[in-house]
Design an enzyme around this catalytic site. Structure first.
Site, PDB file in Angstrom:
ATOM      1  N   LYS A 177       0.875  -1.173   0.000  1.00 44.71           N
ATOM      2  CA  LYS A 177       0.000   0.000   0.000  1.00 44.71           C
ATOM      3  C   LYS A 177       0.914   1.225   0.000  1.00 44.71           C
ATOM      4  CE  LYS A 177      -2.033   3.233   2.176  1.00 44.71           C
ATOM      5  NZ  LYS A 177      -1.821   4.610   1.652  1.00 44.71           N
ATOM      6  N   GLU A 180      -0.654   7.535  -0.847  1.00 45.86           N
ATOM      7  CA  GLU A 180      -1.573   8.058  -1.876  1.00 45.86           C
ATOM      8  C   GLU A 180      -1.021   9.309  -2.544  1.00 45.86           C
ATOM      9  OE1 GLU A 180      -1.861   7.919   1.349  1.00 45.86           O
ATOM     10  OE2 GLU A 180      -3.457   9.190   2.171  1.00 45.86           O
ATOM     11  N   SER A 230       4.723   8.350   9.774  1.00 47.34           N
ATOM     12  CA  SER A 230       4.809   9.202  10.968  1.00 47.34           C
ATOM     13  C   SER A 230       4.603   8.378  12.237  1.00 47.34           C
ATOM     14  CB  SER A 230       3.728  10.283  10.878  1.00 47.34           C
ATOM     15  OG  SER A 230       2.459   9.655  10.854  1.00 47.34           O
ATOM     16  N   CYS A 285      13.768  10.903   7.148  1.00 43.78           N
ATOM     17  CA  CYS A 285      13.697  10.558   8.572  1.00 43.78           C
ATOM     18  C   CYS A 285      15.085  10.572   9.199  1.00 43.78           C
ATOM     19  CB  CYS A 285      13.055   9.193   8.749  1.00 43.78           C
ATOM     20  SG  CYS A 285      14.040   7.903   8.006  1.00 43.78           S
ATOM     21  N   GLU A 379       8.706  17.041  15.067  1.00 43.83           N
ATOM     22  CA  GLU A 379       9.244  16.796  13.728  1.00 43.83           C
ATOM     23  C   GLU A 379       8.686  17.854  12.779  1.00 43.83           C
ATOM     24  OE1 GLU A 379       8.022  13.158  11.634  1.00 43.83           O
ATOM     25  OE2 GLU A 379      10.067  13.037  10.853  1.00 43.83           O
TER      26      GLU A 379
HETATM   27  P1  NAD Z   1       2.073   9.141   7.202  1.00 39.39           P
HETATM   28  O1  NAD Z   1       2.178   8.488   8.525  1.00 39.39           O
HETATM   29  O2  NAD Z   1       1.158  10.293   7.047  1.00 39.39           O
HETATM   30  O3  NAD Z   1       1.631   8.068   6.088  1.00 39.39           O
HETATM   31  C1  NAD Z   1       2.257   6.808   5.980  1.00 39.39           C
HETATM   32  C2  NAD Z   1       1.236   5.814   5.451  1.00 39.39           C
HETATM   33  O4  NAD Z   1       0.157   5.707   6.384  1.00 39.39           O
HETATM   34  C3  NAD Z   1       0.632   6.232   4.119  1.00 39.39           C
HETATM   35  O5  NAD Z   1       0.589   5.101   3.273  1.00 39.39           O
HETATM   36  C4  NAD Z   1      -0.741   6.752   4.493  1.00 39.39           C
HETATM   37  O6  NAD Z   1      -1.713   6.512   3.504  1.00 39.39           O
HETATM   38  C5  NAD Z   1      -1.091   5.978   5.758  1.00 39.39           C
HETATM   39  N1  NAD Z   1      -1.922   6.741   6.707  1.00 39.39           N
HETATM   40  C6  NAD Z   1      -1.932   8.090   6.893  1.00 39.39           C
HETATM   41  N2  NAD Z   1      -2.794   8.423   7.892  1.00 39.39           N
HETATM   42  C7  NAD Z   1      -3.327   7.268   8.341  1.00 39.39           C
HETATM   43  C8  NAD Z   1      -4.275   6.946   9.377  1.00 39.39           C
HETATM   44  N3  NAD Z   1      -4.839   7.889  10.127  1.00 39.39           N
HETATM   45  N4  NAD Z   1      -4.585   5.635   9.573  1.00 39.39           N
HETATM   46  C9  NAD Z   1      -4.014   4.672   8.826  1.00 39.39           C
HETATM   47  N5  NAD Z   1      -3.128   4.930   7.832  1.00 39.39           N
HETATM   48  C10 NAD Z   1      -2.773   6.197   7.592  1.00 39.39           C
HETATM   49  O7  NAD Z   1       3.575   9.518   6.775  1.00 39.39           O
HETATM   50  P2  NAD Z   1       4.036  10.376   5.518  1.00 39.39           P
HETATM   51  O8  NAD Z   1       3.634  11.801   5.738  1.00 39.39           O
HETATM   52  O9  NAD Z   1       3.649   9.706   4.258  1.00 39.39           O
HETATM   53  O10 NAD Z   1       5.624  10.235   5.648  1.00 39.39           O
HETATM   54  C11 NAD Z   1       6.428  11.086   6.428  1.00 39.39           C
HETATM   55  C12 NAD Z   1       6.698  10.477   7.781  1.00 39.39           C
HETATM   56  O11 NAD Z   1       7.331   9.217   7.612  1.00 39.39           O
HETATM   57  C13 NAD Z   1       7.654  11.313   8.617  1.00 39.39           C
HETATM   58  O12 NAD Z   1       7.189  11.324   9.937  1.00 39.39           O
HETATM   59  C14 NAD Z   1       8.979  10.563   8.512  1.00 39.39           C
HETATM   60  O13 NAD Z   1       9.872  10.754   9.578  1.00 39.39           O
HETATM   61  C15 NAD Z   1       8.480   9.155   8.454  1.00 39.39           C
HETATM   62  N6  NAD Z   1       9.472   8.249   7.888  1.00 39.39           N
HETATM   63  C16 NAD Z   1      10.147   7.458   8.765  1.00 39.39           C
HETATM   64  C17 NAD Z   1      11.137   6.617   8.295  1.00 39.39           C
HETATM   65  C18 NAD Z   1      11.918   5.768   9.256  1.00 39.39           C
HETATM   66  O14 NAD Z   1      12.732   4.990   8.805  1.00 39.39           O
HETATM   67  N7  NAD Z   1      11.719   5.864  10.554  1.00 39.39           N
HETATM   68  C19 NAD Z   1      11.423   6.570   6.930  1.00 39.39           C
HETATM   69  C20 NAD Z   1      10.692   7.373   6.059  1.00 39.39           C
HETATM   70  C21 NAD Z   1       9.710   8.222   6.557  1.00 39.39           C
END
Ligand code: NAD
Length: 488
Positions: A177, A180, A230, A285, A379
């Site tokens: 997945k 989006e 996140s 990240c 963050e």
């Molecule tokens: P996000 O958490 O908003 O989204 C990640 C995934 O979760 C997406 O596929 C999204 O569709 C889904 N999602 C979003 N809200 C949701 C909800 N309420 N319930 C269920 N699923 C949901 O993250 P993002 O904005 O796409 O990415 C940035 C974040 O990812 C930053 O916080 C960054 O630090 C983190 N990140 C961490 C690493 C790591 O290795 N720790 C690596 C890359 C990115």
């Protein structure tokens, strides 16, 4: 600069076929210029179930192949990534907004991840020992079944490659997945895996948002889920997937501290700190978010300011992902200013000529930040660094340790003893010495501590072998005429 162009509507990829079954649709924007470049289906439970059923049907024959046979597909796939890397990097740039060079670096990292995948027969050699005369104990790694990966927007090509090739080569079948916001790279991944010879149903992609994630966490046939995103969502996914008895590793957000000591090499440190905070527009990240300047480091900060002024949005700095992200980042900067911090380089209101509707924030350096300010704790995920001044190394370590996150930390110094102290005391899963982005390269595994990761294993490297497999322990005795007890 890659030309931003429209792409056909994105479809789900289930059982080797692209398909769009009249689900509601959402626009995909290019953050480079704000234009609509495609649409995605906002799928739900039904599409997740179809993908799981396809993966389930494909599992017996896929898992029955030898590891060496499965690896052959990934040799071909790795070569396809290499052959198509200009196009793949251009796609990353269009959907994510990072520069072409950064996009190419991301694709090159995916290729390196596949090189680890094809070395799996050298790594997963199993164990065998004659524990009593004529009696052998053997441990073999077996796949789990149908598994799932949920990925974020910031590395549309690389983060799926952290998990998908290893999970598949170890014999699992999978549902991906993607975010989006950046669904296009996953379409090419499906096409190239098919071209490499991956059987239908082994790899499936379901597009959408929250509903797809929830359906994955709730599906009784999914044995394990990896999540990257996140911390807020990582907690939701980890709790929901494990409460449904899935295995789960969920990587969350970060607030990485770089501790800069006065004896650090000035040019190298300034260059590394600024590159770490501004690379990929700070949407990594592993990006530097707080610099803790220990004692007299003004000469290094002065050099950082010069370095930051060389970074120009639309030239060597890409966009952030969305209008909302730009507004959020600029709000953090304004709040810090209002609370008395000093803005040394200000990236607010950045406009790129010809791309006025793109989402740009320039490099930003904020000095005299207090540990209790939001820019020091939360963050920001933009090209912004907050400088906190500390009187000595103990105070600097205390500041680093007080973060809820724990992805990366780094120290810049020429003193080995002080560097060792930071290595020992930093509350972070990945530590750098004179390195601003301390990403462990394969075969070393990637994963943070504290609220940057939930679950036991890391997500890449040897640790991923543990996560995507289960041990089968077999005890055999091939000489029944031997009267000896197996415990003897
Ligand atoms: P996000 O958490 O908003 O989204 C990640 C995934 O979760 C997406 O596929 C999204 O569709 C889904 N999602 C979003 N809200 C949701 C909800 N309420 N319930 C269920 N699923 C949901 O993250 P993002 O904005 O796409 O990415 C940035 C974040 O990812 C930053 O916080 C960054 O630090 C983190 N990140 C961490 C690493 C790591 O290795 N720790 C690596 C890359 C990115």
């Amino acid at each position: 600069m890659t030309a931003i162009k429209a792409h056909p509507p994105v479809q789900n990829f289930i059982n080797g076929q692209f398909d769009r079954n009249g689900q509601p649709s959402m626009d995909v924007l290019s953050p480079v210029d704000g234009s609509v470049i495609s649409t995605i289906p906002m799928s739900g439970k039904e599409e997740v179930d179809s993908a799981v059923q396809a993966a389930r049907a494909a599992f017996p024959s896929w898992s029955d192949m030898t590891l060496k046979e499965r690896v052959q597909i990934f040799f071909r796939y790795r070569q396809l990534l290499e052959d198509n890397k200009d196009e793949l990097a251009a796609l990353v740039q269009q959907e994510n907004g990072k520069t072409f060079d950064e996009s190419m670096a991301e694709v090159n990292k995916s290729i390196e991840l596949c090189e680890f995948t094809v070395s799996m027969p050298q790594i997963v050699t199993n164990e065998i020992q004659e524990v009593s005369k004529g009696v052998e104990c053997r441990i073999e790694r077996k796949p789990l079944g149908v598994v799932a990966c949920i990925t974020p927007f910031n590395f549309p090509n690389m983060v799926p490659h952290w998990t998908v090739p290893n999970a598949l080569v170890l014999g699992n079948t999978l549902v991906l997945k993607p975010s989006e916001l950046v669904p296009l790279s996953a379409v090419r991944m499906a096409e190239l895996l098919k071209e490499a010879g991956l059987p239908d149903g082994v790899f499936n992609v379901v597009n959408g948002g929250k509903e797809v994630v929830e359906a994955i966490c709730d599906h009784p046939e999914i044995k394990a889920t990896s999540f990257v995103g996140s911390t807020r969502v990582a907690k939701i996914v980890y709790k929901r997937a494990t409460s449904n008895l899935q295995r789960c590793v969920a990587l969350g957000g970060a607030k990485n501290h770089l501790l800069v000591l006065p004896d650090a090499n000035v040019d190298m440190t300034a260059n590394n700190v600024v590159a770490s905070m501004a690379g990929c527009a700070g949407q990594r990240c592993m990006a530097a978010s707080v610099m803790v300047g220990v004692d007299k480091v003004q000469h290094i900060i002065d050099k950082m300011v010069l370095e930051a002024k060389e970074i120009v949005p639309g030239k060597n700095l890409g966009s952030v992902i969305s209008k909302e992200a730009k507004e959020r980042i600029e709000k953090y900067i304004s709040e810090a200013e209002a609370r008395g911090a000093k803005i040394l380089v200000d990236g607010r209101n950045a406009i790129v000529e010809g791309k006025e509707d793109g989402f740009y924030v320039g490099p930003t350096i904020i000095d005299y930040v207090k540990p209790e300010m939001a820019v020091a704790q939360e963050e920001i995920f933009g090209p912004v660094i907050s400088i906190i001044r500390a009187k000595d190394l103990d105070e600097a370590i205390k500041i680093e340790n007080s973060s809820n996150y724990g992805n990366a930390a780094a120290v810049f110094t020429q003193d080995g003893g002080l560097a060792k102290k930071v290595i020992d005391k930093a509350s972070a899963g990945m530590v750098g010495v004179n390195i601003g982005v301390p990403v462990p390269r394969e075969p070393f595994s990637f994963g943070g501590w504290n609220e940057s990761k939930f679950g036991v294993s890391d997500i890449t490297g040897k640790s991923s072998v543990e996560f995507w497999t289960q041990n089968k322990k077999t005890t055999t005795k091939w000489n029944p005429e031997d009267k000896r007890d197996w415990m003897s």
